[in-house]
Design a protein around this motif. Structure first.
Motif, PDB file in Angstrom:
ATOM      1  N   TYR A  44       0.842  -1.198   0.000  1.00 10.78           N
ATOM      2  CA  TYR A  44       0.000   0.000   0.000  1.00 10.78           C
ATOM      3  C   TYR A  44       0.881   1.254   0.000  1.00 10.78           C
ATOM      4  CZ  TYR A  44      -4.229  -2.674   1.118  1.00 10.78           C
ATOM      5  OH  TYR A  44      -5.292  -3.543   1.090  1.00 10.78           O
ATOM      6  N   LYS A  98      -5.517  -1.848   7.196  1.00 14.82           N
ATOM      7  CA  LYS A  98      -5.881  -2.196   5.824  1.00 14.82           C
ATOM      8  C   LYS A  98      -7.336  -1.811   5.545  1.00 14.82           C
ATOM      9  CE  LYS A  98      -5.991  -6.198   2.675  1.00 14.82           C
ATOM     10  NZ  LYS A  98      -7.422  -6.071   2.293  1.00 14.82           N
ATOM     11  N   GLN A  99      -8.207  -2.053   6.514  1.00 16.34           N
ATOM     12  CA  GLN A  99      -9.624  -1.698   6.352  1.00 16.34           C
ATOM     13  C   GLN A  99      -9.775  -0.204   6.108  1.00 16.34           C
ATOM     14  OE1 GLN A  99     -12.079  -2.812   9.700  1.00 16.34           O
ATOM     15  NE2 GLN A  99     -13.886  -1.716   8.938  1.00 16.34           N
ATOM     16  N   ASP A 126      -8.336   0.700   2.620  1.00 12.87           N
ATOM     17  CA  ASP A 126      -9.169   0.196   1.527  1.00 12.87           C
ATOM     18  C   ASP A 126     -10.445   1.006   1.336  1.00 12.87           C
ATOM     19  OD1 ASP A 126      -7.505  -1.849   0.702  1.00 12.87           O
ATOM     20  OD2 ASP A 126      -8.423  -3.366   2.001  1.00 12.87           O
TER      21      ASP A 126
END
Length: 397
Positions: free
Chosen positions: A239, A347-348, A351
């Protein structure tokens, strides 16, 4: 009502709890309470350059500073012994209607409670998380002895024990202290919105306009969980993000954290700013996308509150006492104290940036309605008023 607040240090390097005392006293004065602070000139490894032994205005509140004993031995220096403070308290403590003592296991707080007991002056004590399970496990034998010989009696003789969260109150319950307790959280002043904060911060850090920024802003200390957060971030190297570490601490620990960043391949996307305050701090908070504090234990979490008030969602762990609030009000993400779980929560957020922003917007509104210093001062005044009605000490075994 004349109230004296006692704390070992009001220096900015001592973090949120010390700054909270200054802000609380300011709000109490604005609400009509005759309040002031007595403390030492502690400034971490150094000393504050302030007038000694007389009442002065410090950050818009009346403060008396007393000399801290400053030997080269760190553990003794950290105890913040002050003979001048002791003498002054013995001669003056009876002039106050109430003492509000902040911290335990530290000389200024311990001596203030002891003198108040001897002179039968009512006091309440805010233990600053030192009665939480994680904190009691640090230097366990020393703290247990200190409790047995001195501090348990000081706590039991207090009119009330002031906790800043229900979690802190619950963690202290196994000690079976005899004094009643109450919960009043920290407050804060809602910062003014900085125009184009996102763009300005990225220009300052020489980053693309769309680069996500993950911010850690707190004292650099082992309990803050950077040894979990940094490995978690290393799982997300696919990322785009920049990690900002804002804070200072012991030089050896800072070196350890910098080595950890290198070991996990994050050196090219991590910025160390050192200790920040004022507009620079506000710009970091308002210009970042995500605030992370994966701490072992926080009896409150002032930095978390500041981040939420700035309108950015927080990723925290259950040891941070604001975790229940963050979950219930959907103001961020609460991850189990586990590297993989922390990585999953980050990550949530990465995203789904729009959802993360909505949580941040909700956070700013919620904090501005519930955690202003005016609101907190009103709650403290109610407590002080009730304490005045309690009869003078009766002996406790």
């Amino acid at each position: 009502m004349k109230v004296l607040h006692i704390i070992p240090s009001v220096a900015s390097v001592r973090g949120g709890p010390s700054q909270a005392v200054v802000e609380a006293v300011k709000a109490l004065i604005n609400a009509g309470v005759d309040a002031e602070i007595a403390t030492t000139n502690d400034n971490g490894d150094d000393l504050l350059y302030v007038p000694i032994g007389k009442l002065v205005e410090y950050k818009q509140v009346p403060v008396q500073f007393f000399r801290r004993f400053s030997p080269k031995v760190n553990s003794i220096r950290e105890f913040a012994f002050s003979q001048d403070l002791t003498t002054w308290l013995w001669q003056n403590v009876s002039q106050y209607d109430l003492l509000h003592v902040h911290a335990i296991f530290s000389y200024p707080s311990t001596i203030a409670m002891t003198i108040a007991r001897l002179q039968r002056v009512p006091y309440i004590v805010r233990p600053l998380g030192q009665l939480c399970e994680w904190s009691l496990q640090q230097s366990y034998q020393k703290k247990q002895l200190y409790l047995k010989l001195i501090e348990r009696a000081n706590l039991n003789y207090s009119k009330c024990i002031h906790f800043t969260s229900e979690q802190e109150q619950q963690e202290a319950a196994p000690l079976k202290l005899r004094s009643p307790s109450f919960v009043v959280p920290h407050g804060l002043y809602i910062p003014h919105i900085i125009p184009n904060a996102r763009q300005r911060l990225r220009q300052q850090l020489n980053l693309p306009d769309d680069e996500p920024i993950i911010l850690f802003l707190s004292r650099l200390h082992a309990k803050k969980g950077l040894d979990y957060l940094i490995p978690a971030l290393s799982k997300l190297l696919d990322y785009h993000f920049t990690f900002v570490i804002a804070g200072s601490g012991d030089a050896d620990y800072e070196s350890k954290i910098k080595s950890l960043v290198i070991a996990h391949g994050l050196q090219n996307r991590t910025h160390f700013t050192g200790f920040v305050k004022g507009e620079k701090k506000d710009l970091l908070l308002q210009g970042s996308d995500l605030f992370a504090l994966t701490s072992h234990s926080e009896n409150f979490g002032v930095a978390v509150l500041e981040a939420l008030a700035a309108g950015i969602p927080a990723i925290i762990t259950p040891g941070v006492a604001l975790a229940n609030m963050v979950t219930q009000e959907n103001l961020g993400y609460v991850a189990e104290f586990d590297i993989t779980a922390i990585a999953t929560s980050i990550k949530q957020a990465l995203d789904a940036p729009q959802e993360a922003k909505q949580r941040g917007d909700r956070a700013r509104k919620f904090i501005s309605e519930n955690y202003t210093w005016d609101c907190i001062a009103s709650k403290l005044i109610s407590v002080y008023t009730e304490i005045k009605k309690i009869p003078t000490f009766t002996a406790l075994n």
